[in-house]
Design a protein around this motif. Structure first.
Motif, mmCIF file in Angstrom:
data_model
loop_
_atom_site.group_PDB
_atom_site.id
_atom_site.type_symbol
_atom_site.label_atom_id
_atom_site.label_comp_id
_atom_site.label_asym_id
_atom_site.label_seq_id
_atom_site.Cartn_x
_atom_site.Cartn_y
_atom_site.Cartn_z
ATOM 1 N N LEU A 276 46.717 33.324 34.908
ATOM 2 C CA LEU A 276 46.127 34.663 34.989
ATOM 3 C C LEU A 276 47.106 35.669 35.594
ATOM 4 O O LEU A 276 47.194 36.812 35.138
ATOM 5 N N HIS A 277 47.866 35.256 36.598
ATOM 6 C CA HIS A 277 48.838 36.157 37.217
ATOM 7 C C HIS A 277 49.927 36.544 36.224
ATOM 8 O O HIS A 277 50.305 37.716 36.128
ATOM 9 N N LEU A 278 50.419 35.574 35.460
ATOM 10 C CA LEU A 278 51.472 35.863 34.487
ATOM 11 C C LEU A 278 50.966 36.749 33.348
ATOM 12 O O LEU A 278 51.733 37.500 32.752
ATOM 13 N N GLU A 279 49.664 36.663 33.045
ATOM 14 C CA GLU A 279 49.080 37.504 31.995
ATOM 15 C C GLU A 279 48.716 38.895 32.502
ATOM 16 O O GLU A 279 48.327 39.755 31.719
ATOM 17 N N GLY A 280 48.775 39.112 33.808
ATOM 18 C CA GLY A 280 48.410 40.400 34.374
ATOM 19 C C GLY A 280 46.909 40.585 34.503
ATOM 20 O O GLY A 280 46.422 41.709 34.597
ATOM 21 N N ARG A 281 46.163 39.493 34.508
ATOM 22 C CA ARG A 281 44.711 39.557 34.657
ATOM 23 C C ARG A 281 44.326 39.200 36.089
ATOM 24 O O ARG A 281 45.167 38.868 36.909
ATOM 25 N N GLY A 282 43.037 39.260 36.408
ATOM 26 C CA GLY A 282 42.561 38.992 37.756
ATOM 27 C C GLY A 282 42.743 37.543 38.155
ATOM 28 O O GLY A 282 42.036 36.674 37.670
ATOM 29 N N TYR A 283 43.672 37.277 39.056
ATOM 30 C CA TYR A 283 44.011 35.907 39.449
ATOM 31 C C TYR A 283 43.457 35.531 40.815
ATOM 32 O O TYR A 283 43.590 34.396 41.252
ATOM 33 N N LYS A 284 42.820 36.478 41.530
ATOM 34 C CA LYS A 284 42.325 36.197 42.876
ATOM 35 C C LYS A 284 40.963 35.511 42.809
ATOM 36 O O LYS A 284 40.254 35.609 41.814
ATOM 37 N N HIS A 285 40.571 34.854 43.916
ATOM 38 C CA HIS A 285 39.318 34.087 43.942
ATOM 39 C C HIS A 285 38.089 34.909 43.599
ATOM 40 O O HIS A 285 37.157 34.403 43.007
ATOM 41 N N GLY A 286 38.065 36.169 43.969
ATOM 42 C CA GLY A 286 36.887 36.993 43.726
ATOM 43 C C GLY A 286 36.835 37.620 42.348
ATOM 44 O O GLY A 286 35.812 38.196 41.967
ATOM 45 N N ASP A 287 37.909 37.531 41.572
ATOM 46 C CA ASP A 287 37.963 38.184 40.259
ATOM 47 C C ASP A 287 37.149 37.420 39.221
ATOM 48 O O ASP A 287 37.148 36.189 39.188
ATOM 49 N N SER A 288 36.495 38.168 38.353
ATOM 50 C CA SER A 288 35.651 37.531 37.334
ATOM 51 C C SER A 288 36.493 36.735 36.333
ATOM 52 O O SER A 288 36.051 35.697 35.841
ATOM 53 N N ARG B 51 37.123 33.329 37.979
ATOM 54 C CA ARG B 51 35.931 32.472 38.004
ATOM 55 C C ARG B 51 35.574 31.946 36.616
ATOM 56 O O ARG B 51 35.160 30.806 36.459
ATOM 57 N N GLU B 52 35.754 32.795 35.607
ATOM 58 C CA GLU B 52 35.457 32.379 34.233
ATOM 59 C C GLU B 52 36.416 31.283 33.779
ATOM 60 O O GLU B 52 36.006 30.305 33.147
ATOM 61 N N LEU B 53 37.703 31.436 34.103
ATOM 62 C CA LEU B 53 38.683 30.416 33.710
ATOM 63 C C LEU B 53 38.440 29.104 34.459
ATOM 64 O O LEU B 53 38.602 28.023 33.884
ATOM 65 N N LEU B 54 38.035 29.179 35.709
ATOM 66 C CA LEU B 54 37.677 27.959 36.449
ATOM 67 C C LEU B 54 36.560 27.213 35.724
ATOM 68 O O LEU B 54 36.605 25.999 35.551
ATOM 69 N N ARG B 55 35.547 27.978 35.292
ATOM 70 C CA ARG B 55 34.389 27.378 34.618
ATOM 71 C C ARG B 55 34.806 26.761 33.281
ATOM 72 O O ARG B 55 34.424 25.637 32.958
ATOM 73 N N LYS B 56 35.632 27.484 32.499
ATOM 74 C CA LYS B 56 36.059 26.995 31.183
ATOM 75 C C LYS B 56 36.869 25.706 31.274
ATOM 76 O O LYS B 56 36.753 24.834 30.413
ATOM 77 N N THR B 57 37.704 25.602 32.301
ATOM 78 C CA THR B 57 38.593 24.440 32.419
ATOM 79 C C THR B 57 38.000 23.332 33.277
ATOM 80 O O THR B 57 38.610 22.272 33.416
ATOM 81 N N GLY B 58 36.843 23.574 33.869
ATOM 82 C CA GLY B 58 36.224 22.566 34.728
ATOM 83 C C GLY B 58 36.991 22.359 36.028
ATOM 84 O O GLY B 58 36.970 21.267 36.597
ATOM 85 N N SER B 59 37.640 23.398 36.490
ATOM 86 C CA SER B 59 38.419 23.311 37.726
ATOM 87 C C SER B 59 37.516 23.550 38.926
ATOM 88 O O SER B 59 36.600 24.363 38.866
#
Length: 155
Positions: free
Chosen positions: A81-93, A96-104
């Motif tokens: 997410l950081h390399l893509e320039g998207r929200g990479y912090k814990h509070g960013d949607s 959270r969405e990527l965590l859910r998609k990858t089962g992290s």
């Protein structure tokens, strides 16, 4: 909890991280993944400056490969997410969405060093108010916050 010996060497950790990145994120991990034994309260961290991932070796020793993979997937979420320039912090949607998609996992299991902290008990000599602190308090310098009375350590 019984401690195990670390199973992976640093090159094996790097290879595992690269495999997880391709499998779960569809993108290569082209930076460095290393063990950092100085980490105490966290399973791993993503470094913004050099894009490396640092992993606490205690995670693998205490909980095994499954927890290590969870920590690596969590840190890879920050990485991509950081390399893509998207929200990479814990509070960013996005995060959270990527965590859910990858089962992290959102958090790693508690490490033993954090669980066994001693708590010190203090009592005010005047009003009797009780305080709990993890660090030692210099009773000659600090006073009760309620009545300004002298603090005493309770054994």
């Amino acid at each position: 909890m019984m401690e195990r010996e670390a199973r992976r060497t640093p090159p094996e950790l790097q290879e595992l991280t690269e495999q997880l990145s391709l499998r779960w994120f569809g993108r290569p991990f082209i930076h460095e993944a290393v063990y950092n034994p100085r980490l105490r309260t966290t399973g791993g961290r993503y470094m913004l400056r050099d894009h490396s991932i640092q992993v606490n070796p205690a995670v693998e020793m205490m909980y095994g490969e499954e927890e290590l993979i969870g920590v690596l997937k969590h840190e890879l979420c920050h990485y991509h997410l950081h390399l893509e320039g998207r929200g990479y912090k814990h509070g960013d949607s996005d995060f959270r969405e990527l965590l859910r998609k990858t089962g992290s996992p959102r958090f790693c299991k508690p490490l033993q060093a954090e669980q066994q902290r001693t708590v010190r008990h203090y009592r005010c000599a005047d009003c009797g108010r009780q305080y709990e602190r993890r660090r030692r308090v210099d009773t000659s310098r600090y006073r009760c916050g309620k009545c300004r009375g002298k603090l005493q350590e309770v054994q």
